[in-house]
Design an enzyme around this catalytic site. Structure first.
Site, PDB file in Angstrom:
ATOM      1  N   ASP A 251     -12.802  29.536 -11.367  1.00 22.29           N
ATOM      2  CA  ASP A 251     -13.964  29.330 -10.509  1.00 22.29           C
ATOM      3  C   ASP A 251     -13.595  28.592  -9.216  1.00 22.29           C
ATOM      4  O   ASP A 251     -12.926  27.550  -9.266  1.00 22.29           O
ATOM      5  CB  ASP A 251     -14.985  28.498 -11.302  1.00 22.29           C
ATOM      6  CG  ASP A 251     -16.341  28.473 -10.653  1.00 22.29           C
ATOM      7  OD1 ASP A 251     -16.924  29.544 -10.483  1.00 22.29           O
ATOM      8  OD2 ASP A 251     -16.808  27.358 -10.319  1.00 22.29           O
TER       9      ASP A 251
ATOM     10  N   GLU B  71     -11.171  32.977  -8.229  1.00 20.20           N
ATOM     11  CA  GLU B  71     -12.336  33.204  -7.389  1.00 20.20           C
ATOM     12  C   GLU B  71     -12.110  32.370  -6.140  1.00 20.20           C
ATOM     13  O   GLU B  71     -12.110  31.146  -6.188  1.00 20.20           O
ATOM     14  CB  GLU B  71     -13.627  32.787  -8.101  1.00 20.20           C
ATOM     15  CG  GLU B  71     -14.854  33.277  -7.367  1.00 20.20           C
ATOM     16  CD  GLU B  71     -16.036  32.350  -7.476  1.00 20.20           C
ATOM     17  OE1 GLU B  71     -17.157  32.830  -7.309  1.00 20.20           O
ATOM     18  OE2 GLU B  71     -15.855  31.140  -7.695  1.00 20.20           O
TER      19      GLU B  71
ATOM     20  N   HIS C  21     -22.120  38.051 -11.721  1.00 20.82           N
ATOM     21  CA  HIS C  21     -23.280  37.222 -12.052  1.00 20.82           C
ATOM     22  C   HIS C  21     -23.829  36.452 -10.853  1.00 20.82           C
ATOM     23  O   HIS C  21     -24.864  35.798 -10.971  1.00 20.82           O
ATOM     24  CB  HIS C  21     -22.887  36.239 -13.165  1.00 20.82           C
ATOM     25  CG  HIS C  21     -21.855  35.260 -12.683  1.00 20.82           C
ATOM     26  ND1 HIS C  21     -20.570  35.635 -12.353  1.00 20.82           N
ATOM     27  CD2 HIS C  21     -21.934  33.934 -12.429  1.00 20.82           C
ATOM     28  CE1 HIS C  21     -19.912  34.578 -11.921  1.00 20.82           C
ATOM     29  NE2 HIS C  21     -20.711  33.540 -11.959  1.00 20.82           N
ATOM     30  N   ASP C  22     -23.135  36.472  -9.714  1.00 24.11           N
ATOM     31  CA  ASP C  22     -23.613  35.779  -8.501  1.00 24.11           C
ATOM     32  C   ASP C  22     -24.159  36.750  -7.459  1.00 24.11           C
ATOM     33  O   ASP C  22     -24.643  36.314  -6.408  1.00 24.11           O
ATOM     34  CB  ASP C  22     -22.457  35.028  -7.818  1.00 24.11           C
ATOM     35  CG  ASP C  22     -21.974  33.833  -8.606  1.00 24.11           C
ATOM     36  OD1 ASP C  22     -22.760  33.257  -9.370  1.00 24.11           O
ATOM     37  OD2 ASP C  22     -20.784  33.478  -8.444  1.00 24.11           O
TER      38      ASP C  22
ATOM     39  N   ASP D 213     -13.438  31.621 -18.554  1.00 22.52           N
ATOM     40  CA  ASP D 213     -13.743  31.084 -17.234  1.00 22.52           C
ATOM     41  C   ASP D 213     -13.205  29.650 -17.178  1.00 22.52           C
ATOM     42  O   ASP D 213     -13.384  28.884 -18.125  1.00 22.52           O
ATOM     43  CB  ASP D 213     -15.261  31.083 -17.018  1.00 22.52           C
ATOM     44  CG  ASP D 213     -15.642  31.439 -15.598  1.00 22.52           C
ATOM     45  OD1 ASP D 213     -15.125  30.773 -14.683  1.00 22.52           O
ATOM     46  OD2 ASP D 213     -16.456  32.353 -15.408  1.00 22.52           O
TER      47      ASP D 213
HETATM   48  O1  ISL Z   1     -23.257  32.411  -5.573  1.00 26.01           O
HETATM   49  C1  ISL Z   1     -22.897  32.288  -4.429  1.00 26.01           C
HETATM   50  C2  ISL Z   1     -23.595  32.915  -3.366  1.00 26.01           C
HETATM   51  O2  ISL Z   1     -24.813  33.226  -3.821  1.00 26.01           O
HETATM   52  C3  ISL Z   1     -21.712  31.577  -4.072  1.00 26.01           C
HETATM   53  O3  ISL Z   1     -21.883  30.692  -3.054  1.00 26.01           O
HETATM   54  C4  ISL Z   1     -21.161  30.908  -5.282  1.00 26.01           C
HETATM   55  O4  ISL Z   1     -21.702  29.666  -5.443  1.00 26.01           O
HETATM   56  C5  ISL Z   1     -19.692  30.857  -5.114  1.00 26.01           C
HETATM   57  O5  ISL Z   1     -19.336  32.188  -5.134  1.00 26.01           O
HETATM   58  C6  ISL Z   1     -19.035  30.143  -6.248  1.00 26.01           C
HETATM   59  O6  ISL Z   1     -19.404  30.697  -7.466  1.00 26.01           O
HETATM   60  C7  ISL Z   1     -18.919  30.139  -8.610  1.00 26.01           C
HETATM   61  O7  ISL Z   1     -19.051  28.737  -8.644  1.00 26.01           O
HETATM   62  C8  ISL Z   1     -20.370  28.222  -8.666  1.00 26.01           C
HETATM   63  C9  ISL Z   1     -21.265  28.918  -9.700  1.00 26.01           C
HETATM   64  O8  ISL Z   1     -22.591  28.586  -9.458  1.00 26.01           O
HETATM   65  C10 ISL Z   1     -21.113  30.411  -9.660  1.00 26.01           C
HETATM   66  O9  ISL Z   1     -21.875  31.028 -10.655  1.00 26.01           O
HETATM   67  C11 ISL Z   1     -19.651  30.712  -9.801  1.00 26.01           C
HETATM   68  O10 ISL Z   1     -19.371  32.076  -9.915  1.00 26.01           O
HETATM   69  C12 ISL Z   1     -20.251  26.761  -8.968  1.00 26.01           C
HETATM   70  O11 ISL Z   1     -19.478  26.591 -10.119  1.00 26.01           O
END
Ligand code: ISL
Length: 580
Positions: free
Chosen positions: A213, A270, A346-347, A110
């Protein structure tokens, strides 16, 4: 049907390896604890490599394993070149990489470079006393107050404003996420160079790629203007304002030249806020930026009708809306860019609880339907740990059970601070959408802590681990695990899954219950038929007599009937004059 006639087993000559690959996502904190501190670790992953290999995937994507302030599940990195000590050390990582490679598994890391942790050395230097004169000040995004307030109206993804005031310097710094996650200033060449150096350092270790990310947010709009405030919301939408910014493609092309193009890697961006037009640039087939992107549209369709509440909802998406979105992506990117395919990560909440049916009666059958529907589309499929055994949402009843800062902050803001919704409604929304739904420990067996750990885990194990677990799945030849294994094998064997042209079958776009599509190449047609509902429906699709039933989720076939969540996939020769 004679398989050899249709080139079965031959991989599309011109396909890139990652176009035939399947990725397994590991969230290290929740995968396997080997030293009984209640938190997963690298040794735990090493111990489970044979399990991952048995599934048949090609790549493991590891969520962040770096030194972290641990505010946001490792997405707040304080040293990009050190391992989170809770997970182990660099020797453990090298052993993991080596053992994975020996088993023919690749490792995708990541890359979290839209922001760092506030504890990163760069930010520490950026805020120190003489900071205005040192080169690290400009590594982050600092602005003077405007009329005694924040420089603009942007809100953070994790509630509250996207700016935090620094008393010492009298300026604000920008953070699209938590205040402990300051945004890096990508307009500064020195920042970009530092990041590319770090990526090259990991490349020298022999990793196989990066998942990037929120990479769509790195180039902020010129002048950081105010953003429209969604009706009833407290702040302007900083994500929309920053997504696909003015220089993002320049910066990714530069990264491609400095790092990516030197390696035969898998890369996935992402890309919050990505459109199909933007995806054509990020994931263009000329390979000047990234291999593919994660788009967010199909996981945003079931958000709240009230824009103030955003993702917080317990709505179920209709098949009509979901299908038209997935079809749009299949068609728009065909021949121009490459899709990634996912139901959860994971989100996001667990796929079966969100898009299928997690009742004991339909959990497995609906999970198989979702798996087949996704894995036969064009793109690279991602399986999130536990998806392959049909793990479900956490079903937490108390706020104290949640650990995710997004969930906790949203509860405080929406329920306690702004009184926008009652507590019980928010608890329902959290049960439906909290990120902790997918972060509960991996369910290996039926013991107290599900074989994840011998001590109380950092996040509660789902009570249903007594029946839903890896031991059980491996014992039962009809389990979801073996269904996924077969889907992965089919992808490796059948070129049409990688190269076939995607089309809905005639009139399917009007069907409220069934999703049915074909994939066609010069020699073969793949037909996928899925009942998305808990009701039996009758449909007659004139399946050609010479077709092979590749996979199904019921033990038999009743012609012209589809039972609840039934899915079937057929393969037959492409006789170009016939259409299904
Ligand atoms: O998780 C989300 C919605 O519930 C998204 O808004 C998320 O924050 C967005 O997809 C970005 O995600 C990534 O960056 C974030 C981190 O918290 C997430 O786990 C990651 O996948 C900040 O680094």
């Amino acid at each position: 049907m004679e398989r050899s006639k249709y080139k079965r087993g031959e991989i599309m000559a011109e396909a890139m390896w990652w176009q035939n690959a399947v990725v397994y996502q590991v969230y290290p904190k929740s995968f396997q604890d080997s030293d009984n501190d209640g938190v997963g670790d690298l040794r735990g992953i090493i111990n489970r490599l044979d399990y991952i290999k048995q599934l048949g995937v090609d790549v493991i994507w590891l969520n962040p394993i770096y030194k972290t302030s641990n505010i946001d599940g490792g997405y707040d990195i304080s040293d990009y070149q050190k391992i989170n000590p809770t997970f182990g050390n660099m020797a453990n990582f090298e052993e993991l990489l080596d053992k994975a490679h020996q088993k023919g598994l690749k490792i995708m890391m990541d890359l979290v470079v839209n922001h760092s942790s506030f504890e990163h050395e760069w930010f520490q230097k950026s805020v120190q006393d003489d900071s205005k004169d040192n080169k690290y000040r400009d590594y982050y995004i600092w602005r003077d107050p405007v009329d005694g307030h924040e420089p603009n109206n942007w809100g953070s993804f994790f509630s509250g404003p996207a700016w935090t005031y620094d008393e010492k310097s009298g300026q604000y710094y920008l953070h699209l996420f938590a205040k402990e996650q300051p945004d890096l200033n990508w307009d500064n060449q020195a920042v970009r160079n530092s990041i590319f150096d770090m990526m090259n350092w990991w490349a020298a270790k022999g990793i196989d790629g990066f998942r990037m990310d929120v990479i769509s947010l790195i180039s902020k709009p010129e002048g950081l203007p105010n953003a429209p405030i969604p009706e009833g919301a407290l702040y302007g939408n900083s994500g929309d304002a920053s997504a696909n910014g003015p220089h993002v493609h320049d910066y990714l092309s530069e990264m491609n030249k400095q790092v990516l193009k030197k390696h035969d890697w898998i890369t996935v961006g992402e890309t919050a806020g990505v459109t199909t037009t933007e995806a054509e640039k990020y994931a263009n087939l000329d390979g000047t930026e990234l291999n593919m992107v994660f788009q967010f549209e199909h996981v945003s369709l079931d958000g709240n009708h009230n824009p103030t509440l955003g993702k917080w909802s317990d709505e179920h998406v209709s098949l009509m809306a979901l299908r038209s979105n997935l079809v749009k992506w299949q068609k728009a990117l065909a021949g121009k860019a490459w899709n990634s395919l996912y139901w959860n990560n994971h989100d996001q909440p667990r796929a079966i609880s969100r898009f299928g049916n997690d009742s004991p009666e339909y959990r497995v059958v609906s999970g198989k339907m979702l798996a087949a529907l996704l894995h036969f589309m064009q793109g690279t499929p991602y399986i999130y740990q536990g998806e392959e055994i049909g793990m479900t949402n956490a079903n937490f009843q108390e706020m104290a059970q949640y650990k995710d800062l997004e969930s906790i902050n949203a509860y405080h803001e929406l329920v306690e601070q702004e009184h926008l919704i009652p507590a019980d409604v928010m608890m329902n929304y959290l049960r439906a959408r909290s990120r902790d739904n997918s972060r509960t420990p991996m369910q290996w067996n039926s013991t107290t802590y599900a074989g994840f750990s011998d001590v109380t885990p950092w996040l509660e194990v789902n009570a249903n681990h007594e029946s839903i677990n890896v031991d059980e799945a491996l014992r039962d030849k009809t389990s979801l695990f073996y269904f996924y294994q077969k889907l992965i094998r089919l992808r490796h064997e059948l070129p049409v899954i990688t190269d076939g042209v995607f089309d809905l079958i005639t009139d399917n776009e009007k069907d409220e219950s069934v999703f049915a599509y074909t994939r066609k190449n010069d020699t073969e047609v793949l037909l996928v038929i899925a009942n998305f509902t808990a009701q039996s429906v009758s449909r007659d699709y004139n399946i050609p007599h010479n077709s092979e039933l590749l996979i199904q989720n019921y033990p038999d076939v009743i012609s012209s009937s589809l039972r609840p969540y039934e899915v079937r996939a057929y393969l037959f020769p492409n006789q170009k004059d016939e259409s299904v």
